[in-house]
Structure formats: C-alpha cells, structure tokens
Design a protein around this motif. Structure first.
Motif, short mmCIF file in Angstrom:
data_model
loop_
_atom_site.label_atom_id
_atom_site.label_comp_id
_atom_site.label_asym_id
_atom_site.label_seq_id
_atom_site.Cartn_x
_atom_site.Cartn_y
_atom_site.Cartn_z
N GLU A 47 -66.69 -66.22 6.41
CA GLU A 47 -65.28 -66.46 6.73
C GLU A 47 -64.89 -67.90 6.44
OE1 GLU A 47 -64.22 -65.27 10.65
OE2 GLU A 47 -65.20 -63.31 10.50
N LYS A 48 -65.79 -68.81 6.66
CA LYS A 48 -65.49 -70.23 6.45
C LYS A 48 -65.19 -70.50 4.97
CE LYS A 48 -67.27 -74.88 7.36
NZ LYS A 48 -66.86 -75.38 6.02
N ALA A 49 -65.93 -69.84 4.10
CA ALA A 49 -65.69 -70.03 2.67
C ALA A 49 -64.30 -69.53 2.27
CB ALA A 49 -66.76 -69.30 1.87
N ALA A 50 -63.87 -68.41 2.86
CA ALA A 50 -62.52 -67.87 2.56
C ALA A 50 -61.44 -68.81 3.07
CB ALA A 50 -62.38 -66.49 3.18
N GLN A 51 -61.63 -69.38 4.26
CA GLN A 51 -60.64 -70.31 4.81
C GLN A 51 -60.57 -71.60 3.99
OE1 GLN A 51 -61.76 -70.78 8.88
NE2 GLN A 51 -61.10 -68.72 9.48
N ASP A 52 -61.72 -72.08 3.52
CA ASP A 52 -61.72 -73.29 2.69
C ASP A 52 -61.08 -73.04 1.34
OD1 ASP A 52 -63.03 -74.55 4.75
OD2 ASP A 52 -65.04 -74.29 3.88
N ALA A 53 -61.19 -71.79 0.83
CA ALA A 53 -60.64 -71.48 -0.49
C ALA A 53 -59.12 -71.50 -0.50
CB ALA A 53 -61.15 -70.12 -0.95
N TYR A 83 -58.12 -59.98 -5.51
CA TYR A 83 -58.72 -60.19 -4.19
C TYR A 83 -60.16 -60.65 -4.40
CZ TYR A 83 -54.79 -57.79 -2.00
OH TYR A 83 -53.53 -57.43 -1.56
N VAL A 84 -60.50 -61.78 -3.78
CA VAL A 84 -61.84 -62.35 -3.89
C VAL A 84 -62.49 -62.28 -2.51
CG1 VAL A 84 -63.20 -64.37 -4.52
CG2 VAL A 84 -61.07 -63.88 -5.73
N GLY A 141 -68.19 -71.27 -1.72
CA GLY A 141 -69.23 -70.43 -1.14
C GLY A 141 -69.59 -69.28 -2.07
N ASN A 142 -70.57 -68.49 -1.67
CA ASN A 142 -71.01 -67.36 -2.49
C ASN A 142 -69.95 -66.26 -2.47
OD1 ASN A 142 -73.46 -68.63 -3.06
ND2 ASN A 142 -74.43 -67.78 -1.23
N ILE A 143 -69.70 -65.70 -3.65
CA ILE A 143 -68.68 -64.65 -3.81
C ILE A 143 -69.36 -63.29 -3.85
CG2 ILE A 143 -66.90 -63.73 -5.35
CD1 ILE A 143 -66.37 -66.62 -6.23
N GLU A 144 -68.82 -62.36 -3.08
CA GLU A 144 -69.38 -61.01 -3.01
C GLU A 144 -68.80 -60.11 -4.09
OE1 GLU A 144 -68.95 -57.50 0.19
OE2 GLU A 144 -69.86 -59.34 1.01
N SER A 145 -67.48 -60.11 -4.28
CA SER A 145 -66.84 -59.25 -5.29
C SER A 145 -65.47 -59.81 -5.63
CB SER A 145 -66.70 -57.81 -4.77
OG SER A 145 -65.85 -57.76 -3.64
#
Length: 360
Positions: free
Chosen positions: A179-185, A173-174, A135-139
């Motif tokens: 939230e779905k992208a963080a859980q998939d990562a 920290y990425v 997914g798209n990364i914010e920071s």
C-alpha cells in the motif's frame, strides 16, 4: 433399460444410435412412462412396440430395474425433515468465503493506482519503468481503449492497435505489492509522460471529484485534447488535473470536462474565461463545478457543471408554459379593453346624434 436379444439377453445396445434420420440415446426409463401398474406385462410390451416400430429387424426386450438403495430410505419422517432443514439452511462456509473475497478486493484496491490520459502507443513496460522506483509492481491493466470497430473487443483493439481515429488517450490500473508504494506513486500526478500530462490517483479515489477547486468547461469540440485545454487555463494558476468526459467505447469527447486547480483562488481567474474562444472555433462556457445545478432568478435553472435531473426539466417546461399563457392573457385583455372602448364611443355617438334630432 433396453437390451437387444439376438443371441443372448446380456448384449447391451450402444449408448446412442440413429434410425430413420433420428438420433436415439439409450438410458434409464423414468416413472412417467408407467404411471400406474408398474409390474404388469402390458406396460412393458407397449414400450417394446414403440421401439419395434423403428427397428423391425431386432426384437427389443424391456426390463425394469429397482432403484438403488439410498441412505434416506430407512429414515423416519422426523429425521427426513431435519435433513431437509439442513439442506435449505445456508452453509457456514459460504459467508466466510464472500467476506474473505471482499476483504481481498478492498486490500487489492488500496494497492492499486489509476493512471489517466495515457497516449495510445503506451506499453506496460513503459508504465513499469515509470513506477518501479516506488516499489515492486504486481500487474498492469489498460482500460478505456477507443475502439475503431463496434464488433471488435477492447482487448483485441489494443493488441492489434485498431484505435478510433478521434481517440486521444486511454487509462490504466497499476497494482503494487504494498500500500505504501501505491500511496507514494500518487506523487507522479501531473507529471509529463510521453508528451502527456498524466493523472495519477488511488483507485479507491479515482471517482471522487473536488468541486471546491474545480470549474466546469462546456462547448468543447469532440476531438479536444487534454494538453490544449490545459494550456488554455494554465494562466489561471497551478493545475492539478484536467478531465474530459468521453464516450466509453469510441473515446470521443462528449463536449464538456472539468479542470481542477491546486488552489481554490485560481477559480476567480478561470471564471473570467467564460465566453473565450478555444481553438479559434468554440466559445467556452465556464461555471463553478457543483453537485447539483443552482437555481437562478432570471431562469428556472442555471447550468453549473452537472446536467439537470428529470424533475427539474419538467419544472422548467411548466414555467415556460405558464409564461406563454401569461402573454396570451395579456394580449386578450388588451383586445377586450380596446373593444369595450370602441363600443362605448360608438354608443356615445349614437346617443349624441339622437339628442341633436330631438332638439331640432
């Protein structure tokens, strides 16, 4: 207020000036200068004399000004009390802002993942390339950088690449947009990245530890690497994470860590490595990981993954003192019994010799 009257009284002194190497600032005169009899000329002349001592060339004229009218001047005592209560009471907007900020922080943490055991030469673009597929990364933020000098900040050490000679890794920290992208990562946990097996977990779960599937490993060298410790326990079963406890500033290992397996069945094989040689120098201490140290009959406490508390160390010291006192008492009793036996034998000999003399 102080004004200069060389030609006209309307000319005002500058805001600040220096006289005799002292800096002065012209402003409003507080009421504490004239605590009583504000209207009398003597009080104003005394303040003028104070300034005339510093500056004799110009004559100083002091003028008192009336305070500015306020909206509270015409209020009754009851109205003033109400206004004071309003000011002392907390505003309604403040708790709402704190709630909003806490909610935003919780929501951001759910979109953030923790990435551990990253190599020191890792860059933000490398992490974005690895996790952008989810997914798209914010920071991206790097943390736990081992600094070479105590006077330099971690940010400057990372920019200038001034790392400690024994520092092995750092964390990051990425933050994703969803939230779905963080859980998939988190599926990337244990993946080999730049010759390092990285640890990936949600930021809200990064401090949690599963003791049922973990072993405590002690007597590790300070310059231990995660990869070498991973290879040492690889024959026991599938490893989920390897965590080495390090110093927060230098990144040097503190001599112990934890190995978490994917299955609790692997603990039986891992515990058999207790006393095994690591890097041909250290004999490892391997125990079951637990929240509190377990009590053992042979000793006061058994170390099992966590350091004993202050209360437990005091109890252990008391037990050692009791054991020493017991040994001393046993030794004293033996000496007393031997002395009593000797005295009895000597008294018997004396009595026997007396009887022999009487018979003769």
């Amino acid at each position: 207020m102080a004004t200069k009257s060389s030609k006209s009284e309307k000319e005002v002194l500058p805001e600040s000036f220096s006289i005799l190497n002292y800096d002065y600032r012209i402003g409003s005169v507080c009421d504490a200068v004239f605590p009583q009899n504000k209207g009398k000329k003597s009080n104003r002349t005394s303040l003028a004399k104070l300034f005339n001592k510093c500056n004799k060339s110009n004559k100083i004229v002091i003028k008192s000004l009336e305070p500015r009218p306020s909206e509270f001047d015409n209020m009754s005592p009851e109205q003033l009390k109400k206004e004071a209560d309003k000011e002392s009471s907390p505003q309604e907007s403040e708790p709402n802002t704190t709630k909003k900020s806490s909610k935003s922080d919780d929501e951001r943490n759910k979109r953030t993942i923790f990435v551990g055991n990253l190599p020191l030469h890792c860059k933000a673009k490398d992490l974005k390339k690895l996790f952008s597929r989810y997914g798209n990364i914010e920071s991206v933020r790097f943390r736990s950088v081992p600094i070479a000098e105590p006077n330099i900040s971690k940010k400057m050490a990372f920019i200038k690449k001034k790392f400690h000679s024994q520092g092995q890794s750092m964390n990051a920290y990425v933050v994703f947009e969803t939230e779905k992208a963080a859980q998939d990562a988190t599926e990337s946990n244990g993946v080999e990245f730049l010759n390092h097996h990285i640890r990936v977990d949600l930021a809200i779960n990064s401090k949690q530890h599963d003791h049922k599937r973990s072993v405590f490993v002690g007597n590790l060298p300070n310059d231990v690497k995660v990869e070498s410790l991973r290879n040492h326990f690889l024959s026991c079963g599938e490893i989920e994470t390897v965590r080495i406890i390090r110093d927060s500033k230098t990144g040097i290992g503190k001599g112990f860590g934890f190995v978490t397996f994917e299955s609790s069945d692997s603990l039986i094989m891992a515990l058999k490595l207790h006393g095994s040689t690591f890097n041909k120098t250290n004999n490892l201490r391997v125990f079951r990981s637990s929240k509190q140290p377990a009590q053992n009959k042979s000793g006061p406490f058994k170390f099992s993954g966590t350091t004993s508390s202050k209360k437990q160390t005091i109890q252990a010291a008391k037990l050692r003192i009791k054991r020493k006192e017991k040994k001393k008492n046993v030794k004293r009793n033996k000496q007393d019994t031997s002395r009593s036996i000797k005295s009895q034998k000597s008294s018997q000999r004396i009595a026997h010799s007396k009887n022999n003399k009487n018979i003769r």
